[in-house]
Structure formats: structure tokens, C-alpha cells
Motif scaffolding. Sequence first.
Motif, PDB file in Angstrom:
ATOM      1  N   ALA A  21       3.464   5.358   7.690  1.00  0.00           N
ATOM      2  CA  ALA A  21       2.253   4.558   7.516  1.00  0.00           C
ATOM      3  C   ALA A  21       1.661   4.793   6.129  1.00  0.00           C
ATOM      4  N   PRO A  22       1.822   3.822   5.206  1.00  0.00           N
ATOM      5  CA  PRO A  22       1.224   3.981   3.882  1.00  0.00           C
ATOM      6  C   PRO A  22      -0.298   3.895   3.967  1.00  0.00           C
ATOM      7  N   VAL A  23      -0.977   4.764   3.219  1.00  0.00           N
ATOM      8  CA  VAL A  23      -2.435   4.823   3.256  1.00  0.00           C
ATOM      9  C   VAL A  23      -2.969   4.814   1.825  1.00  0.00           C
ATOM     10  N   TYR A  24      -3.853   3.859   1.542  1.00  0.00           N
ATOM     11  CA  TYR A  24      -4.500   3.825   0.232  1.00  0.00           C
ATOM     12  C   TYR A  24      -5.476   4.981   0.104  1.00  0.00           C
ATOM     13  N   ARG A  70       3.604   9.768  13.747  1.00  0.00           N
ATOM     14  CA  ARG A  70       3.239   8.898  12.620  1.00  0.00           C
ATOM     15  C   ARG A  70       3.127   9.794  11.394  1.00  0.00           C
ATOM     16  N   LEU A  71       3.822   9.390  10.327  1.00  0.00           N
ATOM     17  CA  LEU A  71       3.729  10.120   9.072  1.00  0.00           C
ATOM     18  C   LEU A  71       2.937   9.243   8.107  1.00  0.00           C
ATOM     19  N   CYS A  72       1.694   9.621   7.886  1.00  0.00           N
ATOM     20  CA  CYS A  72       0.862   8.905   6.919  1.00  0.00           C
ATOM     21  C   CYS A  72       1.231   9.416   5.536  1.00  0.00           C
ATOM     22  N   PHE A  73       1.395   8.497   4.591  1.00  0.00           N
ATOM     23  CA  PHE A  73       1.700   8.928   3.229  1.00  0.00           C
ATOM     24  C   PHE A  73       0.823   8.180   2.241  1.00  0.00           C
ATOM     25  N   GLY A  74       0.309   8.936   1.277  1.00  0.00           N
ATOM     26  CA  GLY A  74      -0.618   8.381   0.300  1.00  0.00           C
ATOM     27  C   GLY A  74       0.089   7.481  -0.706  1.00  0.00           C
ATOM     28  N   ILE A  75      -0.532   6.328  -0.991  1.00  0.00           N
ATOM     29  CA  ILE A  75       0.014   5.407  -1.995  1.00  0.00           C
ATOM     30  C   ILE A  75      -0.975   5.175  -3.138  1.00  0.00           C
ATOM     31  N   GLY A  76      -2.020   5.992  -3.205  1.00  0.00           N
ATOM     32  CA  GLY A  76      -2.969   5.891  -4.308  1.00  0.00           C
ATOM     33  C   GLY A  76      -3.972   4.766  -4.139  1.00  0.00           C
ATOM     34  N   GLU A  77      -4.611   4.405  -5.229  1.00  0.00           N
ATOM     35  CA  GLU A  77      -5.662   3.387  -5.201  1.00  0.00           C
ATOM     36  C   GLU A  77      -5.068   1.991  -5.018  1.00  0.00           C
ATOM     37  N   SER A  78      -5.744   1.167  -4.220  1.00  0.00           N
ATOM     38  CA  SER A  78      -5.209  -0.159  -3.899  1.00  0.00           C
ATOM     39  C   SER A  78      -5.037  -1.036  -5.128  1.00  0.00           C
ATOM     40  N   GLY A  79      -5.939  -0.947  -6.084  1.00  0.00           N
ATOM     41  CA  GLY A  79      -5.846  -1.781  -7.279  1.00  0.00           C
ATOM     42  C   GLY A  79      -4.754  -1.357  -8.240  1.00  0.00           C
ATOM     43  N   LEU A  81      -1.566  -0.236  -7.086  1.00  0.00           N
ATOM     44  CA  LEU A  81      -0.269  -0.220  -6.415  1.00  0.00           C
ATOM     45  C   LEU A  81       0.728  -1.100  -7.167  1.00  0.00           C
ATOM     46  N   THR A  82       1.892  -0.540  -7.444  1.00  0.00           N
ATOM     47  CA  THR A  82       3.009  -1.286  -8.031  1.00  0.00           C
ATOM     48  C   THR A  82       4.227  -1.041  -7.151  1.00  0.00           C
ATOM     49  N   LEU A  83       5.261  -1.832  -7.339  1.00  0.00           N
ATOM     50  CA  LEU A  83       6.485  -1.589  -6.576  1.00  0.00           C
ATOM     51  C   LEU A  83       7.032  -0.196  -6.868  1.00  0.00           C
ATOM     52  N   LYS A  84       6.980   0.202  -8.117  1.00  0.00           N
ATOM     53  CA  LYS A  84       7.493   1.523  -8.503  1.00  0.00           C
ATOM     54  C   LYS A  84       6.680   2.636  -7.841  1.00  0.00           C
ATOM     55  N   SER A  85       5.346   2.517  -7.860  1.00  0.00           N
ATOM     56  CA  SER A  85       4.535   3.574  -7.245  1.00  0.00           C
ATOM     57  C   SER A  85       4.745   3.607  -5.728  1.00  0.00           C
ATOM     58  N   PHE A  86       4.960   2.426  -5.124  1.00  0.00           N
ATOM     59  CA  PHE A  86       5.239   2.390  -3.689  1.00  0.00           C
ATOM     60  C   PHE A  86       6.584   3.054  -3.394  1.00  0.00           C
ATOM     61  N   GLN A  87       7.597   2.725  -4.188  1.00  0.00           N
ATOM     62  CA  GLN A  87       8.915   3.330  -3.994  1.00  0.00           C
ATOM     63  C   GLN A  87       8.845   4.849  -4.125  1.00  0.00           C
ATOM     64  N   LEU A 107       8.670   1.432   9.247  1.00  0.00           N
ATOM     65  CA  LEU A 107       7.732   1.433   8.129  1.00  0.00           C
ATOM     66  C   LEU A 107       6.681   0.364   8.352  1.00  0.00           C
ATOM     67  N   GLU A 108       5.417   0.764   8.416  1.00  0.00           N
ATOM     68  CA  GLU A 108       4.327  -0.205   8.427  1.00  0.00           C
ATOM     69  C   GLU A 108       4.165  -0.708   7.003  1.00  0.00           C
ATOM     70  N   LEU A 109       3.893  -1.978   6.853  1.00  0.00           N
ATOM     71  CA  LEU A 109       3.656  -2.515   5.522  1.00  0.00           C
ATOM     72  C   LEU A 109       2.188  -2.329   5.163  1.00  0.00           C
ATOM     73  N   PRO A 110       1.916  -1.961   3.914  1.00  0.00           N
ATOM     74  CA  PRO A 110       0.516  -1.786   3.512  1.00  0.00           C
ATOM     75  C   PRO A 110      -0.180  -3.129   3.365  1.00  0.00           C
ATOM     76  N   GLN A 111      -1.510  -3.120   3.385  1.00  0.00           N
ATOM     77  CA  GLN A 111      -2.292  -4.311   3.098  1.00  0.00           C
ATOM     78  C   GLN A 111      -2.030  -4.672   1.637  1.00  0.00           C
ATOM     79  N   LEU A 112      -1.598  -5.896   1.368  1.00  0.00           N
ATOM     80  CA  LEU A 112      -1.180  -6.266   0.018  1.00  0.00           C
ATOM     81  C   LEU A 112      -2.106  -7.254  -0.671  1.00  0.00           C
ATOM     82  N   ASP A 113      -3.169  -7.687  -0.010  1.00  0.00           N
ATOM     83  CA  ASP A 113      -4.101  -8.640  -0.622  1.00  0.00           C
ATOM     84  C   ASP A 113      -4.621  -8.101  -1.946  1.00  0.00           C
TER      85      ASP A 113
END
Length: 126
Positions: A21-24, A70-79, A81-87, A107-113
Motif C-alpha cells: 500500500a503506497p502512502v503519501y 499490509r505493507l505500507c510504504f512511503g512514496i513521499g510528497e504527492s506533488g 511523485l514521479t515514475l522513478k520515485s515510485f519505482q 499492489l494498491e495503486l496510489p491516488q494519482l490525481d
Amino acid sequence: MKFSAVPANMSDNFRVDLILAPVYKTPSEQGFASLMPAALSEQARVEGFCGEKGQTMVNFSVQNRHAPRRLCFGIGESGKLTLKSFQDALSGAMAQAKKLKVAKVGLELPQLDGTGISAIEIGRAA
């Protein structure tokens, strides 16, 4: 390890051993109270998990109908997010999943709006 992307509206028949579960990143004063179930939010608070890149937190729940863990993993700030940072974040989460010796991972997909990234791109990056 078998890997699947999980749609937001998962069917009741979908079962895996672990959900990633990706988490901003969330400011510590806000916490996750509005984003997560209370027990998960409290665990995040106790463990200092705030969605920072590289952070992970494993939650065990017999109440989750799709996976016992559930393994929550940090993906940083929502503004930011890049494909590279997600990878990069997903790679760290997958390494943690391997340590848990699970057979099936979802894999849950993160909110991408507002990110300019599509779910298809995230799926390919995964």
C-alpha cells in the motif's frame, strides 16, 4: 513470488498474502486519522511512519478480507511523485515483501490525481 496490481474496487474473491500500500507523506500533526482505519493510524503514529520515502510499516490484520498483511510504504510528497520515485519506493517495498516470504503480493495503486501519471504508467513501472 506472484505479483498483481490491485484495483481500488477489489472483488471479494481477490486474495493475496500481502498487499503493498503506497502512502503519501503526511504532516505529523495531521496524522493518518482521516486516511486509514483507526488501528492502522495508531500504529503509524507509534512507529513514526509518515509516508516518507523509504519508510515501511507492516500491519497484520485478520479482519482484512483480501490479505492478512499490509505493507505500507512511503512514496513521499504527492506533488513530487514521479515514475522513478515510485519505482524506487516499490523496489524497497518488494525487498521487504521478500523478507516476509509471501507467495502472492498485491499492489494498491496510489491516488494519482494531479500527478500527471496514469495508472497504466504505474502498472508498467511496477
